[in-house]
Design a protein around this motif. Sequence first.
Motif, mmCIF file in Angstrom:
data_model
loop_
_atom_site.group_PDB
_atom_site.id
_atom_site.type_symbol
_atom_site.label_atom_id
_atom_site.label_comp_id
_atom_site.label_asym_id
_atom_site.label_seq_id
_atom_site.Cartn_x
_atom_site.Cartn_y
_atom_site.Cartn_z
ATOM 1 N N PRO A 118 0.829 -1.217 0.000
ATOM 2 C CA PRO A 118 0.000 0.000 0.000
ATOM 3 C C PRO A 118 0.863 1.267 0.000
ATOM 4 O O PRO A 118 1.968 1.283 0.541
ATOM 5 N N ASN A 120 -0.055 4.069 1.416
ATOM 6 C CA ASN A 120 -0.351 4.841 2.640
ATOM 7 C C ASN A 120 -0.714 6.288 2.323
ATOM 8 O O ASN A 120 -0.301 7.221 3.010
ATOM 9 N N LYS A 122 -4.174 8.556 1.454
ATOM 10 C CA LYS A 122 -5.637 8.558 1.388
ATOM 11 C C LYS A 122 -6.105 9.556 0.339
ATOM 12 O O LYS A 122 -5.771 10.739 0.400
ATOM 13 N N ASP A 155 -7.220 2.452 -6.590
ATOM 14 C CA ASP A 155 -7.292 1.385 -5.601
ATOM 15 C C ASP A 155 -6.315 0.257 -5.961
ATOM 16 O O ASP A 155 -5.569 -0.232 -5.107
ATOM 17 N N TYR A 159 -3.525 2.908 -3.496
ATOM 18 C CA TYR A 159 -3.997 4.060 -2.730
ATOM 19 C C TYR A 159 -5.223 3.671 -1.894
ATOM 20 O O TYR A 159 -5.976 2.762 -2.265
ATOM 21 N N ASP A 160 -5.417 4.374 -0.781
ATOM 22 C CA ASP A 160 -6.595 4.201 0.066
ATOM 23 C C ASP A 160 -7.661 5.169 -0.466
ATOM 24 O O ASP A 160 -7.595 6.373 -0.219
ATOM 25 N N THR A 162 -11.481 6.717 -1.223
ATOM 26 C CA THR A 162 -12.875 6.900 -0.806
ATOM 27 C C THR A 162 -13.632 7.548 -1.956
ATOM 28 O O THR A 162 -13.248 8.606 -2.456
ATOM 29 N N ASP A 255 -18.783 5.176 -1.582
ATOM 30 C CA ASP A 255 -18.552 4.813 -0.179
ATOM 31 C C ASP A 255 -19.324 5.733 0.759
ATOM 32 O O ASP A 255 -19.801 5.301 1.808
ATOM 33 N N ASN A 329 -7.850 13.136 4.735
ATOM 34 C CA ASN A 329 -7.495 12.797 3.355
ATOM 35 C C ASN A 329 -6.235 13.547 2.933
ATOM 36 O O ASN A 329 -6.102 14.748 3.173
#
Length: 552
Positions: A118, A120, A122, A155, A159-160, A162, A255, A329
Amino acid sequence: MNIVEQVKQTLIQEIEKSIKSAQLADEIPNIKIEIPKDSKNGDYSTNIAMVLTKIAKRNPREIAQAIVDHFDQDAAHVKSIDIAGPGFINFYLDASYLNDTIDDVLRKGEQFGRVETPKNTKILIEYVSANPTGDLHIGHARNAAVGDTLSNILDAAGYDVTREYYINDAGNQITNLALSIEARYLQSLGQDAEMPKDGYYGQDIKDIGQDLAQTRSDLQTLSDEERLKTFRQLGVEYEMKKLKQDLSDFNTHFDTWFSETSLYENHEIKAVLDKMTALGYTYEEDGATWLRTTDFKDDKDRVLIKKDGTYTYFLPDIAYHYDKIQRGNDQLINLFGADHHGYINRLKASLETFGVDSQRLEIQIMQMVRLMQNGEEVKMSKRTGNAITLREIMDEVGVDAARYFLTMRSPDTHFDFDMELAKTQSQDNPVYYAQYAHARICSILRQAKEQGYQVQQGANYRLITNDKAIELLKKIAEFEPMIESAAEARAPHRVTNYIQDLAAHFHKFYNAEKVLTEDQEKTKAHLALVEAVRIILRNALRLVGVTAPESM
């Protein structure tokens, strides 16, 4: 590190060693390795000989020859090298380095293409965010397809992510929606009621009014204030339920659904206004409250509160973006329609006023789409006389074709959507061409199973010698770095471009050589190769939100 990056790094390392061995330079400049546009010029090429001219004080072709003379071809999987033009060094690789890629694909399956470590970081990506006052149209459809695909790519790249939809449920347009429903409601009850000046005249508003007249006749007994408040709530609920259903059917999911009203209820607008004021970025003039966005490269200052004390659209938007940052974020991505181009600088400037680096906000402008049918632009629905809706497009061409076509071009370019082509079951139709490649492979695998073959790792891939097969192998190896580059460039169309290339390379291979042969070992190698192609086609199509049929 994927196989392509490993090969490039090995080439760079061996070039560095050659430069040192040939005593061309003590400090070596950055070595660039590129894939030539024409495969006749090798698998990789470098211009380092020209770069070294001033340092080595020699002719670039002489420098290139010195590098070649000291180069360890075996260490870098290089079959042959040539020098072209003023001093380009072209490397032709031994395809054996690609063999491990097949087993890597077979082993990872659905996970192939996904970054294992990942990042890390957001990222909140906001897209569609259409006002809940009517149906989604073709512009919203492109926004949905691109936004959802980009989210999938980010994704996959580690990346994280939303995915967020901003519900504009607090402005004047919602008041007009409520007044429009109220008028249709009273009319359905046989009362005289005029539609508001900026009312909504769609059939859906008539339907809401008639439905409420039948089920909630008690609403007419409420005070004007209470009735309008109720119609605001019911109107938004009705429209959002419809929007959510359309988006779900379009294979687009979120989400979070963030309500603008919540900014008022949680007093976030006042809090961010107070913060900007305390920092000295607001001022009063002509009875209005202004924000000094010119301090941050905007072309003029912007009004936050009008003379009559009401907020402009800009102030809640600032509070919303402040809320996004407060949620932790690292990066914000907004997909805006073409009519929002002038909004970019002021929104970025507003972030700076409360101490947030505006580089953390990326705004991608989605250009217009023209719907074309039989060579002519289609602007209005034959059924309703209004703009073509997302629902009508899905019904007309299908979800797969709609999503694929709307993602095929860079979102910052205008696009003509050929609905007739999207419905055609031929190789001229890009999505059909890609899906047919997947279905054809599934057919081959079914035949192989009937003959007693099972796809397994560890086949003798050195038996894969056909030029078209080697080109197909190279294309397989490009999948992972393509996802990384598409994520970095925020360019979802790179995925559809790759799908088309992969399908084309597969069809060329299939037409050039049989997969199922009398040579069992060669057949096993070919089956592993085409299964790897099938897995990647499926994974790539999934990124675009498109199905991978097993038969057509």
